[in-house]
Enzyme design. Structure first.
Site, PDB file in Angstrom:
ATOM      1  N   CYS A 169      -1.672  -8.850   7.090  1.00  0.00           N
ATOM      2  CA  CYS A 169      -2.116  -9.920   7.416  1.00  0.00           C
ATOM      3  C   CYS A 169      -3.744 -10.036   7.208  1.00  0.00           C
ATOM      4  O   CYS A 169      -4.364  -9.213   7.427  1.00  0.00           O
ATOM      5  CB  CYS A 169      -1.861 -10.585   8.859  1.00  0.00           C
ATOM      6  SG  CYS A 169      -0.452 -10.751   9.384  1.00  0.00           S
TER       7      CYS A 169
ATOM      8  N   ARG B  92      -2.990  -8.475   1.579  1.00  0.00           N
ATOM      9  CA  ARG B  92      -2.812  -8.018   2.911  1.00  0.00           C
ATOM     10  C   ARG B  92      -1.274  -8.716   3.296  1.00  0.00           C
ATOM     11  O   ARG B  92      -0.900  -8.272   4.487  1.00  0.00           O
ATOM     12  CB  ARG B  92      -3.869  -8.343   3.748  1.00  0.00           C
ATOM     13  CG  ARG B  92      -5.044  -7.649   3.296  1.00  0.00           C
ATOM     14  CD  ARG B  92      -6.155  -7.950   4.339  1.00  0.00           C
ATOM     15  NE  ARG B  92      -5.869  -7.373   5.678  1.00  0.00           N
ATOM     16  CZ  ARG B  92      -6.170  -6.156   6.056  1.00  0.00           C
ATOM     17  NH1 ARG B  92      -6.814  -5.383   5.212  1.00  0.00           N
ATOM     18  NH2 ARG B  92      -5.863  -5.574   7.222  1.00  0.00           N
TER      19      ARG B  92
ATOM     20  N   TRP C 270       1.642 -11.529   6.856  1.00  0.00           N
ATOM     21  CA  TRP C 270       2.892 -10.635   6.591  1.00  0.00           C
ATOM     22  C   TRP C 270       3.703 -10.848   7.844  1.00  0.00           C
ATOM     23  O   TRP C 270       3.193 -10.411   8.763  1.00  0.00           O
ATOM     24  CB  TRP C 270       2.309  -9.393   6.262  1.00  0.00           C
ATOM     25  CG  TRP C 270       3.375  -8.398   5.727  1.00  0.00           C
ATOM     26  CD1 TRP C 270       3.890  -8.183   4.492  1.00  0.00           C
ATOM     27  CD2 TRP C 270       4.179  -7.370   6.448  1.00  0.00           C
ATOM     28  NE1 TRP C 270       4.691  -7.144   4.576  1.00  0.00           N
ATOM     29  CE2 TRP C 270       5.021  -6.730   5.827  1.00  0.00           C
ATOM     30  CE3 TRP C 270       4.025  -7.019   7.844  1.00  0.00           C
ATOM     31  CZ2 TRP C 270       5.885  -5.726   6.222  1.00  0.00           C
ATOM     32  CZ3 TRP C 270       4.825  -6.123   8.550  1.00  0.00           C
ATOM     33  CH2 TRP C 270       5.604  -5.587   7.543  1.00  0.00           C
TER      34      TRP C 270
ATOM     35  N   ASN D 254      -3.846 -10.781  13.372  1.00  0.00           N
ATOM     36  CA  ASN D 254      -3.202  -9.560  12.746  1.00  0.00           C
ATOM     37  C   ASN D 254      -2.658  -8.336  13.766  1.00  0.00           C
ATOM     38  O   ASN D 254      -3.641  -8.063  14.476  1.00  0.00           O
ATOM     39  CB  ASN D 254      -4.425  -9.092  11.882  1.00  0.00           C
ATOM     40  CG  ASN D 254      -4.017  -7.962  10.996  1.00  0.00           C
ATOM     41  OD1 ASN D 254      -2.711  -7.494  11.229  1.00  0.00           O
ATOM     42  ND2 ASN D 254      -4.840  -7.288  10.369  1.00  0.00           N
ATOM     43  N   GLY D 255      -1.537  -7.900  13.511  1.00  0.00           N
ATOM     44  CA  GLY D 255      -1.149  -7.070  14.493  1.00  0.00           C
ATOM     45  C   GLY D 255       0.090  -7.378  15.218  1.00  0.00           C
ATOM     46  O   GLY D 255       0.796  -8.187  14.830  1.00  0.00           O
TER      47      GLY D 255
ATOM     48  N   GLU E  98       6.573  10.174  -6.362  1.00  0.00           N
ATOM     49  CA  GLU E  98       5.539   9.146  -6.327  1.00  0.00           C
ATOM     50  C   GLU E  98       6.023   8.115  -7.567  1.00  0.00           C
ATOM     51  O   GLU E  98       6.073   6.723  -7.444  1.00  0.00           O
ATOM     52  CB  GLU E  98       4.114   9.487  -6.520  1.00  0.00           C
ATOM     53  CG  GLU E  98       3.265   8.722  -6.730  1.00  0.00           C
ATOM     54  CD  GLU E  98       2.858   7.717  -5.655  1.00  0.00           C
ATOM     55  OE1 GLU E  98       3.541   7.762  -4.580  1.00  0.00           O
ATOM     56  OE2 GLU E  98       2.174   6.657  -5.992  1.00  0.00           O
TER      57      GLU E  98
ATOM     58  N   LYS F  85       6.826   4.126  -7.049  1.00  0.00           N
ATOM     59  CA  LYS F  85       6.052   3.124  -7.853  1.00  0.00           C
ATOM     60  C   LYS F  85       7.082   2.053  -8.556  1.00  0.00           C
ATOM     61  O   LYS F  85       6.995   0.979  -8.640  1.00  0.00           O
ATOM     62  CB  LYS F  85       5.092   3.718  -9.065  1.00  0.00           C
ATOM     63  CG  LYS F  85       3.882   4.356  -8.403  1.00  0.00           C
ATOM     64  CD  LYS F  85       2.891   3.173  -8.135  1.00  0.00           C
ATOM     65  CE  LYS F  85       3.004   3.219  -6.580  1.00  0.00           C
ATOM     66  NZ  LYS F  85       2.156   4.126  -5.507  1.00  0.00           N
TER      67      LYS F  85
ATOM     68  N   GLU G  34       8.921  -0.135  -5.920  1.00  0.00           N
ATOM     69  CA  GLU G  34       8.101  -1.133  -5.220  1.00  0.00           C
ATOM     70  C   GLU G  34       7.969  -2.113  -5.860  1.00  0.00           C
ATOM     71  O   GLU G  34       7.678  -3.374  -5.402  1.00  0.00           O
ATOM     72  CB  GLU G  34       6.882  -0.059  -4.952  1.00  0.00           C
ATOM     73  CG  GLU G  34       5.840  -0.857  -4.102  1.00  0.00           C
ATOM     74  CD  GLU G  34       4.623  -0.016  -3.779  1.00  0.00           C
ATOM     75  OE1 GLU G  34       4.426   1.124  -4.469  1.00  0.00           O
ATOM     76  OE2 GLU G  34       3.677  -0.344  -2.902  1.00  0.00           O
TER      77      GLU G  34
ATOM     78  N   HIS H 104      24.045  19.547  -6.544  1.00  0.00           N
ATOM     79  CA  HIS H 104      25.062  19.690  -5.198  1.00  0.00           C
ATOM     80  C   HIS H 104      25.159  18.265  -4.790  1.00  0.00           C
ATOM     81  O   HIS H 104      25.274  18.034  -3.346  1.00  0.00           O
ATOM     82  CB  HIS H 104      23.899  20.379  -4.158  1.00  0.00           C
ATOM     83  CG  HIS H 104      23.584  21.794  -4.693  1.00  0.00           C
ATOM     84  ND1 HIS H 104      24.340  22.707  -4.380  1.00  0.00           N
ATOM     85  CD2 HIS H 104      22.392  22.298  -5.449  1.00  0.00           C
ATOM     86  CE1 HIS H 104      23.758  23.985  -4.828  1.00  0.00           C
ATOM     87  NE2 HIS H 104      22.633  23.546  -5.498  1.00  0.00           N
TER      88      HIS H 104
ATOM     89  N   LYS I 212      -0.584  -4.627   1.867  1.00  0.00           N
ATOM     90  CA  LYS I 212      -1.363  -3.568   1.365  1.00  0.00           C
ATOM     91  C   LYS I 212      -1.447  -2.639   2.450  1.00  0.00           C
ATOM     92  O   LYS I 212      -1.609  -1.464   2.499  1.00  0.00           O
ATOM     93  CB  LYS I 212      -2.767  -3.985   0.867  1.00  0.00           C
ATOM     94  CG  LYS I 212      -3.752  -3.014   0.290  1.00  0.00           C
ATOM     95  CD  LYS I 212      -3.193  -2.308  -0.843  1.00  0.00           C
ATOM     96  CE  LYS I 212      -3.994  -1.097  -1.389  1.00  0.00           C
ATOM     97  NZ  LYS I 212      -3.277  -0.320  -2.467  1.00  0.00           N
TER      98      LYS I 212
END
Ligand code: M6R
Length: 608
Positions: free
Chosen positions: A2, A27, A74, A100-101, A481, A485, A488, A504, A603
């Site tokens: 947010c 955000r 968000w 925000n939160g 990583e 990427k 995502e 395995h 983000k």
């Protein structure tokens, strides 16, 4: 997670708020909205979807009010919808709030307010803030907000406006960032600096428990609990607004991938001496580094992957045991850290809620905390005992790239520092790593100079539903990583495995032509990795290898080899990840994905 903006001045607020929100859209981008005090009323416009939808909806209906707040969301409580978008209002329309939160005790408060006759228009936790301030208001917005804050629990950055006090914004924060921007005859509020950088470079960050009252001519900061004045030190932003723009690239992510040589150079500069790492630059006493018996690295997502690389390197160079934890696990598992543990929290934003909570838990247990962060004055930077800033510059794309490689360099310099203090390396060995570190920016630039093969492979990858990444040792950490990427931003399912672990169970998933991306930069396990490549080739896999130049062994067994320049094994991750970043980027573009704003993500994750 947010984005909030606020403006108080002489100019019409709407264009300033919209431009600010555009900078904060990374955000959160489920919905957006603005509220402006206009002719003693509060005018609100909001819309589900990206900012462009709100922009369309604004057409021809812009008030001239000079005080306003804005939000890009968000979703946490309540799905994305017009009703759940911020700003939220009280029943009479006297107030508007953006937040925000997460307000953790919102349900109890909502039930109480509903019983008292308040009617709610959304499913959000935020809306209770507007109704609470309405309930407590008796002619003084600051006092009402203070009462609200005394009652709520959770995390918040919030900004309130009131039609009865049309000249001001009152903002509060706890565990979510808020920056104040100081102008001439105007003042600004935002979740992040890029939103205000076109107007001012004079800023300061609100810290937890503070309340700011913004009017055209002044900003006053007080304790939200006691009302006691707080004096703030102004921080002059050095980086350019252009650094937060796309500068001709199609996406922020691509621009940020290409900014890596500079990010690495800036992060390395001043951290090395001719004979090793500059211990003073770490901000921790050498005596402390000498006496610790454990390093614990704690982070989330990509930063966690940087920590995994850090474990391999620190253990290899400094011979100290390292544990790496996902912050959301660490904080709740009564971690075994104490005064002899160096806890390293890694966070690009410095505001990730779980990482911050982990830092606090580590400090509570007596550990010394080193923060590796990219944001000056961020929460982790302020609360840690020492800070290692990665000088990657603003990272806007949700997918982290230049922050990650800068974090890897931070890990390498930390490992070198520990090795020096603990005398586990010869001067020659240290010299070799120092020379290698200095070469890294130019080597990354060399990798970036040839993107043709990666583009071609992406065209093949884009049609697959599953992709595997394998590697051994530090290559396994890089493989993780690479997989993150790809999933995502391109939404292709990707998994990383330790190469020796495939047989395995997971080998059962290897079918004809399935892409297996193999990291093969580590000489001491190269033959073993090559054996694993043969195992997947024997089942028909299409093998793409990332290897150091001159490594003929892998060339023989892979379908395609992406070579990166020769370097010291502990430095190889910085080079090896670059083709993986590009692979993810070009695959996402080929699949027509929104690269900079992947679905469901944001983000900066300032909620648990
Ligand atoms: O700001 P932080 O480094 O604390 O963020 C941690 C993760 O949320 C972040 O790295 C995330 O995984 C990235 N989107 C990955 O590209």
């Amino acid at each position: 997670m947010c984005g909030i903006v606020g403006y108080v001045g002489e100019k019409p607020a709407v264009p300033i708020l919209m431009a600010g929100l555009q900078k904060l859209e990374y955000r959160g981008y489920d919905s957006a909205g603005i509220a402006v005090v206009d002719q003693e009323a509060i005018w609100v416009k909001k819309a589900m979807g990206k900012l462009a939808v709100l922009e369309d909806r604004l057409n021809g209906t812009r008030p001239d009010g000079v005080v306003g707040i804005g939000h890009t969301r968000w979703a946490t409580h309540g799905r994305p919808s017009d009703e759940n978008s911020h700003p939220h209002q009280d029943g009479r329309g006297d107030f508007a709030v953006v937040h925000n939160g997460i307000i953790e005790n919102y349900l109890t408060i909502k039930q109480r307010l509903a019983a008292a006759g308040h009617v709610f228009a959304s499913e959000t936790d935020t809306e209770i803030l507007a109704h609470l301030v309405e309930a407590y208001y008796d002619g003084n917005l600051e006092a009402a907000v203070q009462r609200v804050v005394s009652e709520i629990t959770g995390s918040y950055a919030a900004a309130f406006i009131c039609r009865h006090e049309p000249e001001k914004i009152v903002a509060v924060r706890k565990d979510s960032p808020l920056v104040i921007g100081l102008g001439q005859g105007e003042n600004f509020l935002a979740s992040d600096i890029p939103a205000i950088l076109n107007h001012t470079r004079k800023t300061y960050v609100l810290t937890d428990g503070e309340m700011a009252v913004l009017t055209r001519d002044a900003v006053t900061v007080k304790s939200a609990a006691t009302g006691a004045p707080v004096s703030k030190e102004i921080f002059e932003v050095k980086w350019d607004a252009v650094a937060a723009e796309k500068a001709g690239f199609d996406h922020f992510m691509l621009k940020e991938i290409f900014e890596q040589p500079k990010a690495l150079r800036d992060t390395i500069t001043g951290r090395l001496t001719p004979t090793g790492a500059d211990l003073a630059a770490l901000g921790l006493e050498p005596a402390l580094l000498a006496q610790i018996n454990q390093v614990a690295i704690v982070a989330c997502g990509t930063a966690y992957h940087a920590g995994l690389v850090g474990k391999y390197i620190i253990e290899a160079l400094a011979r100290v045991p390292v544990v790496v934890d996902i912050a959301s696990e660490f904080r709740y598992r009564n971690p075994m850290v104490n005064e002899q543990t160096l806890v390293v929290v890694v966070s690009q934003s410095g505001e990730t809620a779980d990482t911050l909570a982990a830092l606090r838990e580590a400090k509570r247990k007596g550990a010394k905390v080193l923060a590796v962060t990219n944001v000056v004055g961020s929460s982790v930077a302020r609360e840690a005992d020492a800070v290692f800033y990665t000088w990657a510059g603003p990272e806007i794309a949700v997918a982290s790239t230049k922050a990650y490689t800068s974090q890897l360099v931070a890990m390498q310099i930390l490992a070198l520092s520990l090795a020096q203090v603990r005398q586990t390396l010869t001067p020659d060995a240290i010299g070799e790593i120092v020379a290698g570190l200095k070469r890294l920016p130019a080597q990354v630039a060399a990798v970036l100079a040839g993107t043709g093969t990666v583009k071609a492979i992406s065209n093949r990858i884009k049609d697959w539903d599953n992709v595997f990444f394998i590697g051994r040792g530090v290559d396994y950490a890089v493989a993780m990583e690479g997989a993150l990427k790809l999933k995502e931003i391109s939404y292709i399912h990707a998994e990383a495995y330790a190469a020796g672990e495939l047989k395995h169970g997971t080998l059962a998933l290897i079918t004809e032509h399935i892409p297996v991306i193999t990291l093969a930069t580590q000489e001491q396990v190269l033959e073993k990795t090559v054996s694993n490549v043969q195992e997947v080739r024997a089942r028909g896999a299409y093998v793409i290898a990332v290897a150091l130049a001159g490594n003929e062994t892998v060339n023989e067994y892979a379908d395609v080899v992406l070579t990166v320049p020769q370097t010291h094994p502990v430095l190889a991750p910085v080079l090896a990840v670059v083709p993986l970043q590009l692979l993810a980027y070009y695959s996402a573009v080929a699949r027509d994905c929104d690269v900079d704003k992947p679905r469901n993500l944001a983000k900066s994750v300032t909620v648990e």
